[in-house]
Design an enzyme around this catalytic site. Structure first.
Site, PDB file in Angstrom:
ATOM      1  N   GLU A  18      95.989 -29.733  81.215  1.00 53.74           N
ATOM      2  CA  GLU A  18      95.637 -29.686  79.784  1.00 53.74           C
ATOM      3  C   GLU A  18      95.048 -31.018  79.338  1.00 53.74           C
ATOM      4  O   GLU A  18      95.517 -32.084  79.718  1.00 53.74           O
ATOM      5  CB  GLU A  18      96.892 -29.376  78.960  1.00 53.74           C
ATOM      6  CG  GLU A  18      96.614 -29.290  77.475  1.00 53.74           C
ATOM      7  CD  GLU A  18      97.700 -28.528  76.750  1.00 53.74           C
ATOM      8  OE1 GLU A  18      97.973 -27.377  77.134  1.00 53.74           O
ATOM      9  OE2 GLU A  18      98.279 -29.093  75.815  1.00 53.74           O
ATOM     10  N   ASP A  24     100.489 -25.974  63.470  1.00 50.96           N
ATOM     11  CA  ASP A  24     101.545 -26.402  62.547  1.00 50.96           C
ATOM     12  C   ASP A  24     101.093 -26.177  61.116  1.00 50.96           C
ATOM     13  O   ASP A  24      99.904 -26.274  60.797  1.00 50.96           O
ATOM     14  CB  ASP A  24     101.900 -27.864  62.816  1.00 50.96           C
ATOM     15  CG  ASP A  24     102.640 -27.981  64.151  1.00 50.96           C
ATOM     16  OD1 ASP A  24     103.426 -27.065  64.461  1.00 50.96           O
ATOM     17  OD2 ASP A  24     102.388 -28.947  64.886  1.00 50.96           O
ATOM     18  N   LYS A  28      95.710 -37.530  81.493  1.00 48.87           N
ATOM     19  CA  LYS A  28      96.051 -38.483  82.562  1.00 48.87           C
ATOM     20  C   LYS A  28      95.825 -37.814  83.925  1.00 48.87           C
ATOM     21  O   LYS A  28      96.767 -37.312  84.547  1.00 48.87           O
ATOM     22  CB  LYS A  28      97.518 -38.903  82.441  1.00 48.87           C
ATOM     23  CG  LYS A  28      97.801 -39.754  81.213  1.00 48.87           C
ATOM     24  CD  LYS A  28      99.267 -40.144  81.204  1.00 48.87           C
ATOM     25  CE  LYS A  28      99.632 -40.844  79.931  1.00 48.87           C
ATOM     26  NZ  LYS A  28     101.036 -40.640  79.573  1.00 48.87           N
TER      27      LYS A  28
HETATM   28  P1  FAD Z   1     103.329 -17.932  65.878  1.00 45.44           P
HETATM   29  O1  FAD Z   1     103.288 -17.068  67.071  1.00 45.44           O
HETATM   30  O2  FAD Z   1     102.645 -17.472  64.651  1.00 45.44           O
HETATM   31  O3  FAD Z   1     104.884 -18.229  65.566  1.00 45.44           O
HETATM   32  C1  FAD Z   1     105.256 -19.224  64.631  1.00 45.44           C
HETATM   33  C2  FAD Z   1     106.618 -18.864  64.015  1.00 45.44           C
HETATM   34  O4  FAD Z   1     106.470 -17.694  63.196  1.00 45.44           O
HETATM   35  C3  FAD Z   1     107.700 -18.519  65.023  1.00 45.44           C
HETATM   36  O5  FAD Z   1     108.924 -18.999  64.504  1.00 45.44           O
HETATM   37  C4  FAD Z   1     107.686 -17.003  65.103  1.00 45.44           C
HETATM   38  O6  FAD Z   1     108.964 -16.456  65.437  1.00 45.44           O
HETATM   39  C5  FAD Z   1     107.286 -16.627  63.667  1.00 45.44           C
HETATM   40  N1  FAD Z   1     106.451 -15.418  63.616  1.00 45.44           N
HETATM   41  C6  FAD Z   1     105.463 -15.057  64.485  1.00 45.44           C
HETATM   42  N2  FAD Z   1     104.896 -13.905  64.077  1.00 45.44           N
HETATM   43  C7  FAD Z   1     105.519 -13.540  62.924  1.00 45.44           C
HETATM   44  C8  FAD Z   1     105.362 -12.450  62.018  1.00 45.44           C
HETATM   45  N3  FAD Z   1     104.451 -11.503  62.248  1.00 45.44           N
HETATM   46  N4  FAD Z   1     106.165 -12.417  60.907  1.00 45.44           N
HETATM   47  C9  FAD Z   1     107.094 -13.379  60.680  1.00 45.44           C
HETATM   48  N5  FAD Z   1     107.293 -14.428  61.514  1.00 45.44           N
HETATM   49  C10 FAD Z   1     106.502 -14.523  62.620  1.00 45.44           C
HETATM   50  N6  FAD Z   1      99.171 -26.820  68.196  1.00 45.44           N
HETATM   51  C11 FAD Z   1      97.955 -27.279  67.823  1.00 45.44           C
HETATM   52  O7  FAD Z   1      97.775 -27.703  66.686  1.00 45.44           O
HETATM   53  N7  FAD Z   1      96.901 -27.272  68.697  1.00 45.44           N
HETATM   54  C12 FAD Z   1      97.013 -26.823  69.969  1.00 45.44           C
HETATM   55  O8  FAD Z   1      96.052 -26.832  70.718  1.00 45.44           O
HETATM   56  C13 FAD Z   1      98.296 -26.346  70.407  1.00 45.44           C
HETATM   57  N8  FAD Z   1      98.479 -25.871  71.659  1.00 45.44           N
HETATM   58  C14 FAD Z   1      99.704 -25.358  72.030  1.00 45.44           C
HETATM   59  C15 FAD Z   1      99.858 -24.819  73.309  1.00 45.44           C
HETATM   60  C16 FAD Z   1     101.083 -24.296  73.712  1.00 45.44           C
HETATM   61  C17 FAD Z   1     101.212 -23.711  75.087  1.00 45.44           C
HETATM   62  C18 FAD Z   1     102.196 -24.332  72.831  1.00 45.44           C
HETATM   63  C19 FAD Z   1     103.530 -23.788  73.274  1.00 45.44           C
HETATM   64  C20 FAD Z   1     102.057 -24.846  71.547  1.00 45.44           C
HETATM   65  C21 FAD Z   1     100.805 -25.361  71.126  1.00 45.44           C
HETATM   66  N9  FAD Z   1     100.605 -25.878  69.840  1.00 45.44           N
HETATM   67  C22 FAD Z   1      99.359 -26.357  69.462  1.00 45.44           C
HETATM   68  C23 FAD Z   1     101.720 -25.914  68.882  1.00 45.44           C
HETATM   69  C24 FAD Z   1     101.783 -24.607  68.025  1.00 45.44           C
HETATM   70  O9  FAD Z   1     100.639 -24.492  67.253  1.00 45.44           O
HETATM   71  C25 FAD Z   1     103.035 -24.705  67.138  1.00 45.44           C
HETATM   72  O10 FAD Z   1     104.190 -24.643  67.922  1.00 45.44           O
HETATM   73  C26 FAD Z   1     103.118 -23.721  65.957  1.00 45.44           C
HETATM   74  O11 FAD Z   1     104.219 -24.145  65.141  1.00 45.44           O
HETATM   75  C27 FAD Z   1     103.371 -22.275  66.336  1.00 45.44           C
HETATM   76  O12 FAD Z   1     102.266 -21.692  66.890  1.00 45.44           O
HETATM   77  P2  FAD Z   1     102.358 -20.191  67.499  1.00 45.44           P
HETATM   78  O13 FAD Z   1     100.997 -19.806  67.878  1.00 45.44           O
HETATM   79  O14 FAD Z   1     103.435 -20.125  68.498  1.00 45.44           O
HETATM   80  O15 FAD Z   1     102.787 -19.400  66.162  1.00 45.44           O
END
Ligand code: FAD
Length: 288
Positions: free
Chosen positions: A17, A108, A271
């Site tokens: 990544e 976020d 890195k």
């Molecule tokens: P979601 O899947 O929308 O989930 C977020 C929260 O909402 C969870 O608590 C879930 O239980 C809840 N939820 C989901 N769907 C629903 C629904 N329909 N109704 C009610 N609640 C719901 N961040 C960045 O800014 N840029 C990046 O490039 C980036 N890359 C990442 C790569 C990976 C592999 C991971 C694990 C995280 C990454 N993140 C990145 C961080 C990520 O954006 C955050 O963790 C964010 O808070 C949640 O994103 P998500 O897509 O998991 O959200």
């Protein structure tokens, strides 16, 4: 190449990544990092979107540079602080540059705007549907072996994860974890919810002591005493800490693969030397 195809094969994959630079002026130097990472011959390389202080504007360009090195690229895309128009425009750019893989994320929640904005995104599941409506992309999503910090409990989190898979997520990548039992427990619970897409294990090589303190404060990750002892003993010696961090990540990966988790994503954080050292340690396990 679509990452979903790679993950279907009965082979070990190791991916890396990158995060984009903060400013355009850094882009040329940055392309050397892309080249060095591509030389390692990972199965694919992903590029974050607006995470870790990088600028989302460069994600498409960097994904394009990754593809140009002959390595499949994944462009991350977040939606919480975006509008549907902006997201459509990024998806169009990805399509124009033949970038087939998108990791669809909520991102976020921005502190400066009311969330959610009217008629905009609430969750990643809506972004997945949007991407699907715009073309034949391979879509991935994020998952959290320790539960997402905002989720009430794991059961609820897994219920929403299943919705993402049903909406078109073809694979998942986990948040980093430092104890493989957390991953194994998660996989067991995910299977019970009929989440049956490949789940790529996200491994973060921690190579300096401040990094682990930041990780714990931001994500609340559970860090086993075995790892904390390493930080206590070597945290003040950068070379020793780097060596120990690489060894710890290597050991985690060997255990995962030995237990049938074939797909590993190294959070290599720009890195290539660290990712390269881990891949050298695994040269007979991940054959490039
Ligand atoms: P979601 O899947 O929308 O989930 C977020 C929260 O909402 C969870 O608590 C879930 O239980 C809840 N939820 C989901 N769907 C629903 C629904 N329909 N109704 C009610 N609640 C719901 N961040 C960045 O800014 N840029 C990046 O490039 C980036 N890359 C990442 C790569 C990976 C592999 C991971 C694990 C995280 C990454 N993140 C990145 C961080 C990520 O954006 C955050 O963790 C964010 O808070 C949640 O994103 P998500 O897509 O998991 O959200």
């Amino acid at each position: 190449m679509k990452v979903s195809q790679l993950l279907k094969e009965d082979k070990v994959t190791i991916s890396c990544e990158l995060f984009p630079p903060k400013q355009g002026a850094q882009l040329e130097n940055y392309k050397a990092i892309v080249a060095k990472t591509a030389e390692l011959k990972p199965a694919y390389i992903s590029c974050t979107y607006g995470a870790t202080g990088g600028t989302s504007d460069y994600t498409v360009e960097i994904a394009d540079a990754i593809n140009a090195h002959g390595v499949p690229a994944i462009a991350h895309l977040t939606c919480a602080s975006s509008t549907k128009e902006k997201v459509s425009s990024v998806i169009t750019q990805l399509k124009e540059r033949n970038i087939e893989n998108i990791l669809a994320l909520r991102g976020d929640i921005p502190e400066t705007v009311d969330f959610p904005l009217p008629n905009q995104y609430h969750h990643a599941v809506e972004l997945i549907a949007h991407i699907k409506s715009m073309g034949d992309f391979c879509i991935g999503g994020a998952c959290y072996p320790e539960g997402h910090p905002e989720a009430k409990n794991m059961d609820e989190d897994l219920g929403y994860l299943k919705e993402k898979v049903d909406a078109g997520c073809e694979y998942l990548t986990t948040q980093m974890f430092f104890d493989n039992n957390i991953y194994y427990n998660f996989m067991y619970k995910a299977l019970k919810k009929n989440i049956d897409v490949p789940v790529v294990a996200g491994i973060m090589p921690v190579t300096n002591a401040s990094q682990i303190k930041r990780i714990i404060s931001l994500s609340g990750n559970l860090v086993p005493s075995k790892f904390l002892n390493i930080v206590d003993r070597f945290g003040d010696n950068p070379d020793a800490m780097k060596q120990a961090g690489i060894a710890y990540a290597t050991e985690q990966i060997i255990d995962l693969v030995a237990n049938g988790a074939n797909h590993i994503h190294i959070y290599s954080m720009n890195k290539p030397d660290v990712a390269g050292a881990i891949m050298d340690n695994l040269s007979h396990i991940y054959v490039r």
